[in-house]
Design an enzyme around this catalytic site. Structure first.
Site, PDB file in Angstrom:
ATOM      1  N   GLY A 180       0.827  -1.201   0.000  1.00 26.21           N
ATOM      2  CA  GLY A 180       0.000   0.000   0.000  1.00 26.21           C
ATOM      3  C   GLY A 180       0.854   1.241   0.000  1.00 26.21           C
ATOM      4  O   GLY A 180       2.073   1.181  -0.141  1.00 26.21           O
TER       5      GLY A 180
ATOM      6  N   ASP B 162      -3.742   8.847  -6.299  1.00 28.74           N
ATOM      7  CA  ASP B 162      -2.994   7.642  -6.679  1.00 28.74           C
ATOM      8  C   ASP B 162      -3.925   6.628  -7.337  1.00 28.74           C
ATOM      9  O   ASP B 162      -3.944   5.457  -6.965  1.00 28.74           O
ATOM     10  CB  ASP B 162      -2.303   7.046  -5.457  1.00 28.74           C
ATOM     11  CG  ASP B 162      -1.152   6.105  -5.843  1.00 28.74           C
ATOM     12  OD1 ASP B 162      -0.684   6.186  -7.000  1.00 28.74           O
ATOM     13  OD2 ASP B 162      -0.730   5.301  -4.999  1.00 28.74           O
TER      14      ASP B 162
END
Length: 827
Positions: free
Chosen positions: A504, A631
């Protein structure tokens, strides 16, 4: 019937004695029973149509977000040439054409087209690279092609004509009426510009005189036109069924005259108004006003009235100034053409000044001297009142903070809102962070204080924002649970390597199973004792916890809980059984994802894109203020057991610019923030200028769409040892050139008939998502509407879209087009 404005200065042949513009136009009128006018908008080059009738409703967008270079109309249909000249679309002459009415005409291997000219039932265009005129439709009465160098291509009822781009400047015509029209111009010399409408064609000669075919009902000779107006601009001419209009050389005002009757009547429809160019069809004429590029229309013998179209592009954009025959570009026209090329300026000896932007209002006059003392006294009274109210509010705030910020130790992570107040604060936060995937680290919504002080400050700030209201229409959810580190360690069997499922924005993701049997994904922040490393982890942790505690949507990953012990920062999410879209598109050899249905189903790929787009639209349109993900990439689009897609990883997310900036549109507002994200998906405008907007997410999603279409990674190598290539550079040129099949994922089966239309719609949408400037990209609502249409096409139910449950409709749904070859029906 072809709109024949003269400003469109596409010079076809450098050898011509006096380079002249082509007859292509950015405005067209179809003068049937319910006349409609269509034009290419100046601001974004999208196409709009509106009824000509007075008091008509607002214009409707056509095929949003496609951009167009030219438009032309006949009695039965309107056609638009896409920017770049690669694709041609036609539709019935309606003020608000439906998406299913749009038909695409394929150019059968032709190069970039220009000089679009629609007649009664034929479509003509010029292929400059090959030096040939091409036709579509026409019932076999027109040749398939006519080789040669031509300019000023026009079409009427049963004929198309053009001027040879050589010293003779002879008029050539084709079609069943072509020979008769050509004969009327047999003795004409120095033809500068052609126009056509109904059964007639007209020309403006170098002398400024007009010459029309069939003007005299007895002789049928073009030379019987001595009574027509003179001293005309060589580039302003439009012809209808029984009239013609032109621009006067001296001031570019319109003059019109009747055709075909025993006498010629001359009239002036818009005295004192200068025009850029004119178009006509039937008994309707329209023009683009030079002062502000608005559209005015009139019928035979009537005065001009304004039509409710947006400001129209004042001519066709050309690639370089050499195409303008030495006249140069129209003032400020390069900005209309996206910085690549411009619009040629008229240089016919007229004294008309170049159009200017709106004049700023004069400064307000100073107040009379006698009013100053009265104003001062009122100002002091207002100051005292405001000061008293402000002091009382400040005292209440201090008491509130003491009670709820410092005295309460209870932490309930629900309905939170990150505490970003200005772009400058966000920028300051980002300046202390390192790059993530080449783009930069997450900017904390709370800044980045150092050391142990940071931990305490984060806790206090987080507890203060717990009571803030939820934004957007999301449903309420249960508060996030607080887990102990031991519980999560046991759930992942000590964070075993075999439990690891991904990475992540601030740590590693593990699969775990809670004591109550729930399967979860647990993201653990990277370990490290250095202050900057802890800051980075803490920043991303706070950002994601804040956003996901506040947000709840079917297509956003669900937050289960969190853990905050000593240096450990963990987030617990719903487990997504089918992993990330990235892993399904680019499976590792031997992995289970190699058998994924994503690889073999266009319908499933489009469904996943639609799901993800709805999640991003929620962030942009329903969160107040909007949330910018920063993102968006295929590895952050997760798939549950039913293949429903959810957007994940909010570690880099920021709240958008304040809504109070009423002077700017949402797409123009931006944060000035250090670039963060993943290379290959990052908005070039954000990466280069540090201007972050919601359109930065649109760019990333456009890359994801291209990834899903091509099966290529965002950045890949064509061959072992080759140079890196972006999927944008790989796919966009082929899509724009109408060669989508060259770049489609070869692992997927050939799209079926309805799927082919759907895939093409997705490709066009993706191309517009990855445009260099954010202002030229569509909003997520438009993208959702297009993907809804594409998915409906895959299901074979696009015709029932209005009642099919696809809730987020938009005019952009009209972008869906039906494929058609050069001999097929247009409507």
């Amino acid at each position: 019937m072809t709109p024949l404005p003269a400003l469109l200065l596409l010079v076809l042949i450098a050898a011509a004695p006096a380079p002249a513009p082509a007859s292509a136009s950015t405005l067209a009128v179809s003068g049937g029973a319910s006349p409609v006018v269509c034009g290419v908008a100046k601001e974004n080059r999208t196409l709009y149509c509106a009824p000509v009738s007075a008091g008509s409703s607002n214009a409707s967008a056509v095929a949003l977000p496609l951009t167009f270079a030219e438009v032309s109309a006949g009695r039965g249909f309107v056609c638009g040439l896409q920017a770049g000249g690669a694709a041609l679309f036609c539709w019935p002459p309606a003020a608000a054409p439906q998406w299913q009415q749009l038909k695409r005409i394929y150019n059968n291997g032709a190069g970039a087209l220009q000089d679009l000219a629609v007649g009664a039932d034929q479509v003509a265009a010029y292929d400059e690279a090959a030096g040939r005129v091409l036709w579509w439709r026409g019932g076999g009465r027109f040749p398939e092609r006519a080789d040669g160098d031509f300019r000023s291509l026009v079409s009427g009822d049963g004929f198309s004509c053009s001027v040879e781009a050589n010293a003779s400047a002879a008029v050539r015509c084709w079609g069943p009426r072509g020979s008769a029209v050509q004969a009327d111009f047999a003795n004409a010399t120095s033809v500068r510009y052609l126009a056509a409408g109904g059964t007639r064609a007209c020309a403006v000669l170098a002398s400024g005189a007009a010459l029309c075919s069939g003007s005299d009902s007895t002789s049928g000779s073009a030379n019987a036109s001595a009574v027509l107006p003179r001293d005309l601009s060589p580039y302003g001419l439009a012809v209808g069924d029984s009239h013609a209009c032109a621009l006067r050389r001296t001031n570019h005002t319109a003059v019109c005259w009747s055709l075909g009757g025993p006498t010629t009547t001359v009239y002036y429809p818009a005295v004192g108004t200068a025009f850029q160019f004119l178009v006509a069809d039937g008994n309707i004429t329209c023009g683009v006003a030079s002062i502000d590029f608005s559209v005015m229309c009139w019928s035979l013998g009537s005065d001009a009235t304004t039509v409710s179209l947006p400001r129209i592009l004042p001519g066709v954009c050309v690639r370089d100034e050499s195409s303008c025959g030495g006249c140069g570009y129209l003032w400020q026209s390069q900005q209309f053409c996206g910085g690549s090329g411009g619009i040629c300026r008229l240089c016919d000896g007229s004294s008309a000044p170049p159009p200017r932007g709106p004049v700023s209002p004069p400064p307000s006059s100073p107040p009379p001297p006698g009013s100053s003392s009265k104003r001062v006294s009122k100002a002091w009274i207002a100051f005292c009142v405001v000061g008293a109210v402000g002091s009382f509010a400040g005292l209440c705030s201090i008491v509130y903070c003491l009670v709820f910020g410092f005295c309460s130790n209870k932490r309930v992570h629900n309905s939170v809102q990150p505490n970003i107040t200005t772009a400058g604060a966000a920028a300051a936060a980002d300046n202390n962070n390192n790059n993530n995937n080449g783009g930069g680290a997450a900017g904390s919504p709370y800044g980045s204080p150092n050391g142990s002080r940071a931990r305490g400050l984060f806790r206090r700030q987080l507890s203060r924002v717990m009571t803030r209201q939820r934004s957007g229409p999301s449903s309420f959810k249960d508060p996030a649970e607080e887990f102990t580190f031991a519980q999560l360690e046991a759930a992942t069997k000590g964070f075993a390597a075999e439990a690891k499922i991904g990475e992540g924005s601030f740590g590693t993701v593990y699969r775990g199973k809670l004591p109550d049997g729930r399967e979860v994904a647990i993201k653990r922040g990277e370990s490290g004792t250095r202050a900057w490393r802890f800051q980075e982890k803490e920043s991303a942790f706070r950002s994601e916890l804040a956003f996901l505690s506040r947000l709840h949507h079917k297509h956003l990953v669900g937050l289960v809980g969190y853990c905050e012990e000593n240096e450990e920062r963990l987030l617990v999410y719903e487990y997504m059984k089918n992993g990330a879209l990235y892993d399904n598109l680019h499976p590792k050899p031997g992995s289970a994802a190699q058998q994924s249905p994503v690889a073999s189903s266009w319908k499933l790929r489009i469904k996943i894109l639609l799901d993800a787009s709805r999640g991003i639209e929620y962030l942009h349109s329903y969160a107040v203020p909007p949330i910018i993900h920063r993102d968006i990439k295929s590895s952050n689009i997760l798939l549950d057991g039913n293949w429903t897609a959810r957007v994940s990883d909010f570690g880099l997310s920021l709240m958008g610019p304040p809504e109070s900036e009423e002077t700017q549109s949402q797409s123009q507002r931006h944060l000035t923030v250090k670039a963060a994200g993943t290379l290959g998906y990052m908005d070039p405008e954000y990466y280069g200028l540090h201007h972050l907007t919601v359109k930065s997410d649109v760019y990333g999603f456009g890359v994801v769409m291209l990834e899903a279409l091509t099966g290529r990674r965002a950045i890949f190598k064509e061959a072992e040892g080759g140079s890196p290539v972006s999927v944008v550079d790989h796919a966009v040129p082929s899509i724009v050139a109408g060669e989508l099949t060259k770049v489609l994922d070869p692992r997927a089966p050939e799209p079926a008939e309805h799927e082919a239309e759907a895939v093409e719609l997705v490709a066009y949408t993706a191309v517009h998502c990855v445009r260099l400037e954010g202002k030229d990209r569509p909003a997520m609502a438009d993208i959702v509407a297009n993907l809804e249409t594409a998915f409906a096409l895959c299901e074979g139910s696009a015709g029932d879209r209005g009642g099919g449950g696809f809730g987020n409709s938009s005019s952009s749904a009209s972008m869906s087009v039906t494929s058609m070859d050069r001999s097929g029906a247009l409507v």
